[in-house]
Design a protein around this motif. Structure first.
Motif, PDB file in Angstrom:
ATOM      1  N   HIS A 216      60.842 -36.244 -46.570  1.00 27.51           N
ATOM      2  CA  HIS A 216      59.859 -35.394 -47.248  1.00 27.51           C
ATOM      3  C   HIS A 216      60.527 -34.185 -47.903  1.00 27.51           C
ATOM      4  O   HIS A 216      60.011 -33.651 -48.894  1.00 27.51           O
ATOM      5  CB  HIS A 216      58.793 -34.946 -46.252  1.00 27.51           C
ATOM      6  N   TRP A 217      61.650 -33.767 -47.353  1.00 23.29           N
ATOM      7  CA  TRP A 217      62.393 -32.653 -47.956  1.00 23.29           C
ATOM      8  C   TRP A 217      62.824 -32.983 -49.383  1.00 23.29           C
ATOM      9  O   TRP A 217      62.771 -32.122 -50.269  1.00 23.29           O
ATOM     10  CB  TRP A 217      63.596 -32.330 -47.073  1.00 23.29           C
ATOM     11  N   VAL A 218      63.248 -34.235 -49.613  1.00 22.85           N
ATOM     12  CA  VAL A 218      63.651 -34.622 -50.972  1.00 22.85           C
ATOM     13  C   VAL A 218      62.494 -34.384 -51.937  1.00 22.85           C
ATOM     14  O   VAL A 218      62.662 -33.810 -53.022  1.00 22.85           O
ATOM     15  CB  VAL A 218      64.102 -36.094 -51.015  1.00 22.85           C
ATOM     16  N   ASN A 219      61.305 -34.822 -51.552  1.00 21.74           N
ATOM     17  CA  ASN A 219      60.148 -34.660 -52.437  1.00 21.74           C
ATOM     18  C   ASN A 219      59.727 -33.204 -52.560  1.00 21.74           C
ATOM     19  O   ASN A 219      59.212 -32.786 -53.608  1.00 21.74           O
ATOM     20  CB  ASN A 219      58.989 -35.508 -51.931  1.00 21.74           C
ATOM     21  N   ALA A 220      59.943 -32.428 -51.496  1.00 20.88           N
ATOM     22  CA  ALA A 220      59.652 -30.993 -51.586  1.00 20.88           C
ATOM     23  C   ALA A 220      60.597 -30.308 -52.563  1.00 20.88           C
ATOM     24  O   ALA A 220      60.201 -29.359 -53.256  1.00 20.88           O
ATOM     25  CB  ALA A 220      59.760 -30.346 -50.204  1.00 20.88           C
ATOM     26  N   LEU A 221      61.832 -30.760 -52.632  1.00 21.57           N
ATOM     27  CA  LEU A 221      62.755 -30.239 -53.643  1.00 21.57           C
ATOM     28  C   LEU A 221      62.271 -30.592 -55.043  1.00 21.57           C
ATOM     29  O   LEU A 221      62.273 -29.770 -55.952  1.00 21.57           O
ATOM     30  CB  LEU A 221      64.160 -30.817 -53.435  1.00 21.57           C
ATOM     31  N   MET A 222      61.842 -31.843 -55.215  1.00 21.22           N
ATOM     32  CA  MET A 222      61.500 -32.362 -56.535  1.00 21.22           C
ATOM     33  C   MET A 222      60.129 -31.908 -57.024  1.00 21.22           C
ATOM     34  O   MET A 222      59.861 -31.938 -58.235  1.00 21.22           O
ATOM     35  CB  MET A 222      61.517 -33.892 -56.511  1.00 21.22           C
ATOM     36  N   GLY A 223      59.231 -31.526 -56.121  1.00 24.03           N
ATOM     37  CA  GLY A 223      57.860 -31.228 -56.495  1.00 24.03           C
ATOM     38  C   GLY A 223      57.752 -30.260 -57.657  1.00 24.03           C
ATOM     39  O   GLY A 223      58.362 -29.185 -57.641  1.00 24.03           O
ATOM     40  N   GLY A 224      56.993 -30.641 -58.679  1.00 28.07           N
ATOM     41  CA  GLY A 224      56.844 -29.822 -59.877  1.00 28.07           C
ATOM     42  C   GLY A 224      57.818 -30.160 -60.977  1.00 28.07           C
ATOM     43  O   GLY A 224      57.653 -29.719 -62.119  1.00 28.07           O
ATOM     44  N   SER A 225      58.860 -30.948 -60.658  1.00 31.60           N
ATOM     45  CA  SER A 225      59.834 -31.326 -61.673  1.00 31.60           C
ATOM     46  C   SER A 225      59.326 -32.528 -62.460  1.00 31.60           C
ATOM     47  O   SER A 225      58.279 -33.104 -62.166  1.00 31.60           O
ATOM     48  CB  SER A 225      61.177 -31.660 -61.020  1.00 31.60           C
ATOM     49  N   GLU A 226      60.071 -32.949 -63.445  1.00 30.73           N
ATOM     50  CA  GLU A 226      59.650 -34.031 -64.334  1.00 30.73           C
ATOM     51  C   GLU A 226      59.381 -35.331 -63.584  1.00 30.73           C
ATOM     52  O   GLU A 226      58.481 -36.086 -63.952  1.00 30.73           O
ATOM     53  CB  GLU A 226      60.745 -34.263 -65.389  1.00 30.73           C
ATOM     54  N   ARG A 227      60.122 -35.584 -62.510  1.00 28.84           N
ATOM     55  CA  ARG A 227      59.975 -36.848 -61.795  1.00 28.84           C
ATOM     56  C   ARG A 227      59.017 -36.767 -60.612  1.00 28.84           C
ATOM     57  O   ARG A 227      58.832 -37.744 -59.912  1.00 28.84           O
ATOM     58  CB  ARG A 227      61.347 -37.347 -61.354  1.00 28.84           C
ATOM     59  N   LEU A 228      58.387 -35.621 -60.381  1.00 29.46           N
ATOM     60  CA  LEU A 228      57.339 -35.499 -59.377  1.00 29.46           C
ATOM     61  C   LEU A 228      56.416 -34.351 -59.796  1.00 29.46           C
ATOM     62  O   LEU A 228      56.242 -33.364 -59.084  1.00 29.46           O
ATOM     63  CB  LEU A 228      57.947 -35.247 -57.996  1.00 29.46           C
ATOM     64  N   PRO A 229      55.800 -34.469 -60.947  1.00 26.51           N
ATOM     65  CA  PRO A 229      55.099 -33.322 -61.543  1.00 26.51           C
ATOM     66  C   PRO A 229      53.808 -32.934 -60.835  1.00 26.51           C
ATOM     67  O   PRO A 229      53.375 -31.780 -60.959  1.00 26.51           O
ATOM     68  CB  PRO A 229      54.813 -33.803 -62.971  1.00 26.51           C
ATOM     69  N   ASP A 230      53.198 -33.847 -60.109  1.00 25.97           N
ATOM     70  CA  ASP A 230      51.882 -33.573 -59.540  1.00 25.97           C
ATOM     71  C   ASP A 230      51.931 -33.091 -58.098  1.00 25.97           C
ATOM     72  O   ASP A 230      50.880 -32.926 -57.465  1.00 25.97           O
ATOM     73  CB  ASP A 230      51.017 -34.839 -59.623  1.00 25.97           C
ATOM     74  N   GLU A 231      53.121 -32.873 -57.559  1.00 24.09           N
ATOM     75  CA  GLU A 231      53.245 -32.371 -56.193  1.00 24.09           C
ATOM     76  C   GLU A 231      53.859 -30.983 -56.209  1.00 24.09           C
ATOM     77  O   GLU A 231      54.657 -30.647 -57.094  1.00 24.09           O
ATOM     78  CB  GLU A 231      54.106 -33.314 -55.338  1.00 24.09           C
ATOM     79  N   GLU A 232      53.478 -30.176 -55.232  1.00 24.52           N
ATOM     80  CA  GLU A 232      54.055 -28.844 -55.107  1.00 24.52           C
ATOM     81  C   GLU A 232      55.466 -28.956 -54.544  1.00 24.52           C
ATOM     82  O   GLU A 232      55.762 -29.810 -53.722  1.00 24.52           O
ATOM     83  CB  GLU A 232      53.199 -27.970 -54.191  1.00 24.52           C
ATOM     84  N   GLY A 233      56.332 -28.075 -55.001  1.00 24.84           N
ATOM     85  CA  GLY A 233      57.699 -28.093 -54.519  1.00 24.84           C
ATOM     86  C   GLY A 233      58.549 -27.074 -55.234  1.00 24.84           C
ATOM     87  O   GLY A 233      58.038 -26.136 -55.857  1.00 24.84           O
ATOM     88  N   LEU A 234      59.848 -27.285 -55.192  1.00 24.89           N
ATOM     89  CA  LEU A 234      60.798 -26.306 -55.704  1.00 24.89           C
ATOM     90  C   LEU A 234      61.246 -26.584 -57.130  1.00 24.89           C
ATOM     91  O   LEU A 234      62.105 -25.863 -57.652  1.00 24.89           O
ATOM     92  CB  LEU A 234      62.025 -26.254 -54.783  1.00 24.89           C
ATOM     93  N   ASN A 235      60.727 -27.646 -57.753  1.00 22.97           N
ATOM     94  CA  ASN A 235      60.985 -27.910 -59.168  1.00 22.97           C
ATOM     95  C   ASN A 235      62.449 -28.240 -59.448  1.00 22.97           C
ATOM     96  O   ASN A 235      62.938 -28.051 -60.553  1.00 22.97           O
ATOM     97  CB  ASN A 235      60.543 -26.699 -60.016  1.00 22.97           C
ATOM     98  N   ILE A 236      63.164 -28.736 -58.448  1.00 21.65           N
ATOM     99  CA  ILE A 236      64.575 -29.074 -58.628  1.00 21.65           C
ATOM    100  C   ILE A 236      64.681 -30.523 -59.095  1.00 21.65           C
ATOM    101  O   ILE A 236      64.170 -31.423 -58.427  1.00 21.65           O
ATOM    102  CB  ILE A 236      65.364 -28.863 -57.328  1.00 21.65           C
TER     103      ILE A 236
END
Length: 990
Positions: A438-458
């Protein structure tokens, strides 16, 4: 009537799709094809079988369906063509002209070829559009253009120590075997090798566990907290600082369930400027000890955050600058680098400026973390696990944070409970492995490859879980390497449409590179296991291409004979880095170049002027990688007791540098190319003293890194550390204690405490010293204090004739724990001989001209006399030049040696050298006992056993040979006094 017409219309078609057995492919023929496919499979994948489960003959196409085992094969276009040719050769004539398709794992085998190896149509790749990476190392002289610059890689090193609620105790997740446990073992690849390789290629590498093995920690923050001696100060220029909202505060020593330090304080903000007066923030810290510390920063991502927040770290080597993209990564610890700092107050250790390439953006400032520290998340059993007659306490692990699992780091790092608390705090074991995914997705959240989840936009490009596996074999056979991925999540697609079979591509590339490189170097029969498409949590949940690697079995001795060796760890890590490089570069349609290997043949000797030193080396070609040729070099310099600077590019393979008098200068060199930067060379040092008593050439003959001595027989197997504990590369973070069960009868014991390979755990929290490759500096410091100038060279440079010795009357040769060793079964031969032919020739010529020689090392007699690769020529050289013979090994356990009356006329003193594992020195567990011959005489004796510890000789030249390493003497004052006496003895009498 209409139904009858349709039936007549489709009847020929239905009759054409029938089981092949009805049209000539018999059950016997299917069995024959299955056996052939199994033979092909077995050439690459150990112990794997496949069967043809179904055959469909439709029109002009014959489709064979193979069981899942066939999918474990690493398909390439050539092998696919060969497989189809082999199948066709077994088909009856009636089917031989059919178009063939072999399907496994629901795909024709040609679709299982990694996209990078396909010549035809390729699928959509997994890319991220991002103008700037999370962190840019502005001070680095190396800018990789064909490496991993701008890419973000998520990686984790297996398990970690966790709280077992049922047993109410902190414990390891895996068994203690072969002097380690998986919780620490995989870190010994990831932290010292794999992560630096990726970073040297330009990547940002993100980890869900603490990466710093430093047990000290200091927090400097804009909010008051429990840390004393640290401070935060703001300076206002043309823009004023303002309150930026919620941020970090260190309010407590330990954190319990659901407490988030990143929600307990505030952050500060300021608008950026492109010119004029800058505003800045400074963090200072009071450090309890000198040493290396990781530096992390934190900030808050806000609207119009700056993409290039300018941080400066001041350390003993100078200043290093970083640009941090604050549009991503806000609200957690962001790693900048690891640096050496002095003990005590370090003012303005980190500075943040609001100067930027774009004005009116926002830079935010929050806490700075220096060092790894001790675990500070406290746990206690939940109500479900408590009994009424027991008092319970909420306690942290008491271990360094790098030993702990990801679950606890992620709480300390400010991640939401949805990341690390998937089981509502009731099962730390499951929460640990679930949190990593889940940490991976938390990093990606908000970025182009996971735009609809909250996260760090990495914009994470891929993820890799580095594990070791279980399993034993009673013979000398390895378990080998397994790869796991999963493709069926989210309809088999990543956000953006790329197929999740890219995870298979990644897994195939990594496995193939690892197995291929091991077979080409150290173990030609290394076993390749399956490519499993299975729903493992760490492979299933991440929203980026992900591989779960099971490198080897930490339970199997044949695997761990290789897996305990630093050379093997470097090789495997480099293989993984190369595979990641190829995978990621292909996604972006960019060429890739592999970073070079470290330089060799290094020397740092005096030039024509007293205050000049000529540095010389040569690049190394990689026989496994044609693209890894060096095209440039970088020189790093350390002055006095400082640290290395940021490096200066150098043209060619030599340069001349100036020195100030009385100061020790130290040098390292790296090789570079378009792919990045190599690991550094050994460290060489030099210093010139005004009006010196003479010049000394220090030769580093200690380049060994290896596993402990291993012995395997019919009844016993294991690591015999008391005979030779091996040599760690810089330091060892995976050793937990000596092996205590050697009996092969317990190979498959269910009780881990009595199983073959079971070990103690008395060193589980410690970092163990190894070969620092920096001993010329230590020897040279004592030489300078004795009144001599010195310079240094590698033994390889001296042996190759690259060092002229005419200007030196003394030579100090460092042998440390140099010794001839093999790896594993020994198929790759012997490395690290003490007296190879070229070195014998150079030392013989040096003494033949009447000059003085000092050598020290713990195996200087054992190696010429007891190594399987030793020769009569080596023994003759030792007896005729150094004037000693082999008396025995393991001459002292206490590490005490005293000077005795001898023609050397040295003052009586007792010296103490290190014999046990510790952080700052490698252990000398088996020093040599020498026997004087050919006019040699005893100069020192060991206290326990009274055997000869050092042999001197006076004749046409003078020599002193010491059976324990000089650098292992713990006390600096003792080293200085002994070196002074050695120099006095070796100085020619007038």
């Amino acid at each position: 009537m209409m139904k009858n017409r349709l039936l007549i219309l489709f009847l020929p078609l239905l009759l054409s799709v029938v089981p092949a057995a009805a049209k000539g492919l018999s059950a016997e023929k299917r069995k024959e094809i299955s056996q052939m496919l199994t033979r092909i499979l077995d050439r690459e994948v150990a112990g794997c079988k496949t069967n043809v489960t179904q055959v469909v003959d439709a029109g002009n196409r014959l489709t064979l369906y193979a069981s899942i085992g066939m999918s474990y094969y690493p398909f390439r276009e050539r092998s696919v063509a060969a497989i189809y040719d082999s199948i066709r050769s077994l088909l009856p004539a009636s089917l031989a002209r059919r178009r063939l398709s072999l399907v496994t794992d629901k795909h024709p085998i040609e679709e299982l070829i990694p996209q990078i190896y396909r010549s035809g149509s390729r699928g959509k790749t997994f890319t991220n559009r991002s103008d700037r990476p999370l962190v840019t190392r502005l001070s680095s002289p190396v800018k990789p253009t064909h490496g991993l610059a701008g890419r973000h890689i998520a990686m984790w090193q297996s398990h970690g120590r966790y709280f077992d609620q049922e047993e109410n105790r902190w414990r390891w997740q895996r068994s203690r075997l072969w002097e380690t446990c998986e919780d620490l073992y995989t870190q010994s690849y990831v932290l010292p090798y794999l992560v630096p390789m990726l970073e040297r290629a330009g990547a940002n590498v993100l980890l869900p566990r603490e990466r710093d093995v430093q047990t000290e920690e200091a927090i400097a923050d804009n909010d008051a907290g429990v840390d004393e001696g640290s401070s935060y100060v703001e300076f206002t220029g043309d823009r004023r600082w303002f309150d930026a909202g919620t941020g970090f505060a260190h309010r407590r020593e330990v954190y319990v369930e659901c407490q988030n330090p990143f929600a307990e304080g505030t952050a500060r903000g300021v608008q950026t400027v492109t010119d004029g007066r800058e505003s800045r923030a400074e963090w200072s810290a009071d450090l309890p000890a000198s040493g290396e510390y990781a530096v992390y920063v934190s900030y808050k991502t806000v609207e119009r955050s700056s993409e290039d927040a300018l941080y400066t770290v001041r350390h003993l080597g100078g200043e290093s600058r970083f640009a941090v993209n604050q549009t991503m990564g806000g609200g957690t610890w962001i790693y900048l680098g690891t640096f050496r700092f002095a003990a005590g107050q370090n003012p303005a250790l980190v500075t943040l400026s609001n100067r930027s390439s774009k004005k009116n953006r926002v830079v935010t400032a929050d806490a700075v973390k220096i060092g790894g520290g001790m675990g500070n998340v406290a746990r206690t059993p939940a109500a479900e696990f408590r009994t009424q007659d027991t008092d319970y306490f909420c306690e942290p692990s008491g271990y360094p944070r790098f030993c702990e699992g990801a679950r606890y780091w992620l709480q300390w790092a400010g991640f939401p409970e949805t990341v690390y608390r998937q089981k509502e705090g009731l099962d730390d074991y499951k929460e640990d492995y679930m949190s990593r995914a889940h940490w991976v997705n938390a990093l990606m959240g908000g970025s182009e490859r996971l735009p609809d989840e909250e996260g760090l936009n990495i914009p994470v490009d891929m993820a890799l879980a580095f594990h070791s596996d279980a399993g034993v074999r009673r013979n000398d056979e390895t378990i080998g390497t397994l790869g796991i991925y999963f493709t069926q999540e989210n309809g088999g697609r990543f956000e953006g449409g790329a197929s999740r079979y890219l995870s298979r591509d990644l897994t195939d590339l990594v496995m193939s590179q690892i197995v291929g490189d091991i077979r080409a170097t150290y173990e030609p029969e290394w076993r390749r296991r399956g490519l499993w498409n299975r729903s493992y949590y760490e492979a299933r949940v991440p929203a980026a291409p992900t591989m779960l690697l099971e490198l080897l079995s930490h339970q199997n001795f044949a695997d761990m004979r290789y897996g305990s060796d630093p050379r093997f760890k470097f090789l495997v890590s480099r293989a993984i880095y190369k595979a990641i490089l190829r995978h990621v570069s292909f996604q972006y349609s960019r060429p890739c170049v592999v970073q070079p290997l470290p330089v060799e043949g290094f020397s740092a000797v005096f030039a024509e002027r007293d205050d000049e030193v000529r540095l010389q080396w040569h690049g190394v070609e990689d026989p496994l990688e044609a693209s890894a040729s060096p095209t440039g070099y970088v020189l790093y310099t350390r002055i006095g007791d400082g640290d290395f600077d940021n490096g200066v590019p150098v043209d060619g393979t030599s340069t001349v540098v100036r020195q100030e008098p009385g100061v020790i200068y130290s040098y390292r060199v790296t090789a570079t190319n378009a792919g990045g930067e190599s690991f550094p060379s050994e460290t060489l040092s030099a210093a010139w003293v005004p009006e010196p008593k003479g010049r000394v050439l220090v030769v580093n003959g200690f380049d060994r890194v290896s596993a402990p001595l291993s012995i395997q027989g019919d009844s016993l197997a294991g690591f015999y550390r008391r005979l030779d504990s091996g040599v760690a590369d810089r330091h060892d973070i995976s050793f937990i204690g000596e092996q205590r069960v050697f009996d092969r009868r317990f190979t498959e014991a269910e009780n881990d405490e009595e199983a073959l390979g079971s070990c103690y755990s008395d060193y589980a929290t410690q970092v163990i010293g190894g070969n620092t490759f920096d001993y010329p500096r230590l020897h040279g410091a004592s030489i300078v204090r004795a009144g001599y100038s010195f310079c240094s060279a590698s033994a390889a440079a001296l042996a190759a004739g690259a060092v002229k010795t005419d200007d030196y009357f003394f030579m100090d040769v460092i042998f440390g724990k140099q010794r001839s060793v093999e790896m594993g079964r020994g198929t790759s031969g012997v490395e690290f001989r003490v007296f190879p032919e070229g070195l014998r020739r150079a030392l013989g010529e040096f003494t033949a001209s009447g000059r003085s020689l000092f050598v020290s090392g713990s195996f200087i007699a054992t190696d010429p006399w007891r190594s399987p690769a030793s020769t009569d020529e080596e023994r003759a050289f030792v007896k005729s030049v150094l004037r000693y013979d082999y008396r025995g090994g393991q001459a002292s356990r206490r590490g005490e040696a005293r000077i005795v009356a001898s023609p050397a006329r040295m003052d009586r003193e007792r010296f103490y050298f290190n014999t046990e594992p510790c952080r700052d020195f490698y252990p000398v567990e088996a020093p040599d006992a020498l026997r004087p011959v050919g006019g040699g005489f005893t100069v020192m004796r060991y206290d326990d056993g009274d055997q000869t510890a050092a042999v001197g000789y006076t004749g046409d030249y003078r020599s002193l040979a010491m059976g324990f390493p000089f650098e292992a003497i713990v006390d600096e004052g003792q080293r200085d006094r002994l070196m002074q006496q050695i120099m006095n003895f070796l100085e020619p009498r007038k």
